[in-house]
Design a protein around this motif. Structure first.
Motif, mmCIF file in Angstrom:
data_model
loop_
_atom_site.group_PDB
_atom_site.id
_atom_site.type_symbol
_atom_site.label_atom_id
_atom_site.label_comp_id
_atom_site.label_asym_id
_atom_site.label_seq_id
_atom_site.Cartn_x
_atom_site.Cartn_y
_atom_site.Cartn_z
ATOM 1 N N LYS A 272 0.824 -1.204 0.000
ATOM 2 C CA LYS A 272 0.000 0.000 0.000
ATOM 3 C C LYS A 272 0.861 1.257 0.000
ATOM 4 C CE LYS A 272 -3.797 -2.269 2.451
ATOM 5 N NZ LYS A 272 -4.632 -2.279 3.692
ATOM 6 N N SER A 273 2.110 1.089 0.402
ATOM 7 C CA SER A 273 3.024 2.227 0.427
ATOM 8 C C SER A 273 4.447 1.695 0.447
ATOM 9 C CB SER A 273 2.791 3.096 1.670
ATOM 10 O OG SER A 273 3.195 2.393 2.845
ATOM 11 N N PRO A 303 0.243 15.905 -2.388
ATOM 12 C CA PRO A 303 -0.297 14.946 -3.355
ATOM 13 C C PRO A 303 0.786 14.260 -4.196
ATOM 14 C CG PRO A 303 -1.576 16.967 -3.386
ATOM 15 C CD PRO A 303 -0.370 17.243 -2.548
ATOM 16 N N ASP A 456 2.742 7.026 -0.445
ATOM 17 C CA ASP A 456 1.485 6.415 -0.021
ATOM 18 C C ASP A 456 0.674 6.133 -1.281
ATOM 19 O OD1 ASP A 456 -1.005 5.723 0.940
ATOM 20 O OD2 ASP A 456 -1.030 7.243 2.513
ATOM 21 N N ALA A 458 -1.795 4.018 -1.804
ATOM 22 C CA ALA A 458 -3.235 3.837 -1.633
ATOM 23 C C ALA A 458 -3.967 5.170 -1.608
ATOM 24 C CB ALA A 458 -3.513 3.061 -0.348
ATOM 25 N N ASN A 459 -3.348 6.180 -0.986
ATOM 26 C CA ASN A 459 -3.999 7.481 -0.844
ATOM 27 C C ASN A 459 -3.419 8.545 -1.763
ATOM 28 O OD1 ASN A 459 -5.804 6.762 1.399
ATOM 29 N ND2 ASN A 459 -3.903 6.499 2.547
ATOM 30 N N LYS A 460 -2.473 8.162 -2.612
ATOM 31 C CA LYS A 460 -1.846 9.065 -3.578
ATOM 32 C C LYS A 460 -1.280 10.313 -2.887
ATOM 33 C CE LYS A 460 -2.610 6.708 -7.366
ATOM 34 N NZ LYS A 460 -3.050 5.467 -6.731
ATOM 35 N N MET A 461 -0.438 10.070 -1.881
ATOM 36 C CA MET A 461 0.185 11.158 -1.146
ATOM 37 C C MET A 461 1.659 10.843 -0.913
ATOM 38 S SD MET A 461 -2.242 13.411 -0.494
ATOM 39 C CE MET A 461 -1.653 14.417 0.867
#
Length: 469
Positions: A272-273, A303, A456, A458-461
């Protein structure tokens, strides 16, 4: 039981000819279908997803594989030369991919444009980082170049038709009980379609990775168990077993491709990261490359942007650079990805010196010089034009304050070691930025050193956390 190794592969020249003239041309449909492939590829039939934190030791390349240079100045010049080539070819190769994507009917039938041809050139001459990775059962450990600009994971294998010198013994798949060749119809091999693969003898999937500096690896695509020290292991990871290899890999055993495609290592293990903390290039210390770890609580979150027309690379919207409170703006046309896939700023682990458009770089340099009057100037080195003699350490207030400004108003303060690059053994340091004439920029690893940089997925960060090495 491990399969017995086949006879050595043919020579590089024969294989290069084979791959150049028998593969299907790149098509936009292959890219547009990549998300579907990624979901299909990593079903539980292939490998079980993992949510536990997995960790590899991460080392400056020159600390574990000594570069072949007589002086530190020669090492620096090699780093800078390789760095400029990598930055230039990242840009030019993406341009080739976008031309094929945006104008597929204009691509001549005899022009082979393969995404794996668009890998960035490697810079192993002390300018990158290597991870210690366990492969096979029983586990054997190897130094692999950790590279966010590469996607296929591979290492040199026996029998070796052509191999370069490496520090570790060459991996022997016949000695691993978990090694399993992939068929041409396997889901993993299908994910390589349009990306330099060919069907070999006995329906065996053959991969080919051609890099921008003409380095190359060709061999059998297989699944294998990958181990992460004492933190765990993942079975059935697709990895290339290179039987014909040549090029500038700096005696590392192969590549750990951290790029954003379905065959990249993070996707292979369903992470996920992932995150890393880069120590100084000249340090003998090590840090970690981690998968599935949460960003530290003090992380500055911004982002993470993917280019749908060039999925390997990770982009960020860097909107400005502030020096002693004076902001040097970066125009939106430089940091935003256009509808045609051009522009943008890439975060890259394999680039050392950050490359900016000439107009932006000139403004950064001139503003820096204005506030660095207490630093004694020195002659430029290797194309870096703003250098200082720091053999006698200046007072703390002699160093300007610099920070990155990101979209959303986020600010990342940089220390002097993040904006000054050691250029020789006599105390000369240079501003760690240079110009690029290409339509996209690259943030190099000098600005990333000392931070825990989290991708990250999964959260596009992104997460940037200071002092986490």
């Amino acid at each position: 039981m491990a399969r017995k190794a086949q006879s050595p592969f043919p020579s590089i020249n024969i294989l290069f000819f084979f791959f150049s003239f028998t593969l299907s041309p790149f098509s936009p449909q292959a890219v547009s279908a990549s998300v579907f492939k990624r979901l299909r590829l990593f079903s539980t039939e292939v490998t079980q997803p993992t949510s536990s934190v997995l960790s590899l030791s991460l080392h400056p390349h020159s600390s574990v594989i000594k570069p072949p240079y007589d002086s530190y100045s020669d090492l620096v010049l090699s780093r800078l030369a390789g760095d400029r080539a990598r930055a230039k070819l990242i840009n030019s190769n993406i341009e080739r991919a976008l031309s094929a994507f945006n104008r597929p009917h204009d691509v001549k039938p005899d022009v082979q444009v393969q995404p794996e041809d668009l890998e960035a050139p490697l810079t192993p001459s002390g300018g990158g980082y290597v991870a210690r990775v366990g492969v096979g059962q029983p586990v054997k450990e190897y130094y692999l170049i950790a590279d966010t600009g590469s996607q296929i994971n591979w290492l040199q294998c026996l029998p070796c038709g052509q191999c370069y010198a490496q520090t570790d013994p060459i991996f022997d798949p016949s000695g691993s009980s978990s090694y399993s060749p992939l068929s041409c119809t396997s889901q993993q091999c299908t994910a390589l379609s349009r990306q330099n693969y060919q069907c070999g003898r006995n329906n065996t999937c053959i991969y080919g990775a051609l890099y921008g500096d003409n380095s190359i690896s060709i061999g059998e695509f297989a699944t294998e168990t990958v181990s992460f020290g004492s933190s765990g292991s993942v079975q059935k990871v697709a990895i290339g077993c290179g039987h014909a290899n040549q090029g500038q890999f700096g005696k590392a055993a192969g590549i750990l491709g951290l790029g954003g495609t379905a065959v990249g290592f993070p996707s292979q293990i369903q992470a996920k990261s992932f995150s890393y903390c880069l120590v100084d290039l000249d340090s003998s210390s090590s840090s970690t490359l981690e998968f599935n770890s949460a960003p530290p609580g003090d992380s500055i979150l911004v982002p993470l942007i993917m280019n749908p027309k060039s999925e390997i690379y990770y982009y960020v919207e860097l909107t400005g650079i502030t020096i002693n409170g004076e902001q040097v703006p970066i125009p939106a046309s430089a940091y935003q990805i256009g509808e045609d896939g051009r522009g943008g700023i890439i975060v890259d682990s394999g680039t050392t010196i950050t490359a900016l458009p000439a107009q932006v770089y000139n403004s950064v340099r001139d503003t820096f010089v204005k506030y660095a009057k207490k630093l004694p100037p020195a002659a430029g080195i290797g194309g870096l034009d703003t250098c200082y003699d720091l053999s006698s350490t200046p007072t703390r207030d002699g160093f300007p304050m610099m920070s990155f400004q990101f979209s959303g108003g986020k600010t990342l303060p940089l220390k002097p070691q993040n904006y000054l690059f050691r250029a020789d053994s006599d105390g000369t340091f240079c501003l760690a930025f240079q110009t690029t004439s290409q339509p996209r920029s690259v943030i190099g690893n000098t600005q990333q050193q000392g931070f825990r940089v989290t991708y990250d997925l999964a959260n596009k960060m992104y997460g940037f956390s200071p002092n986490k090495c």
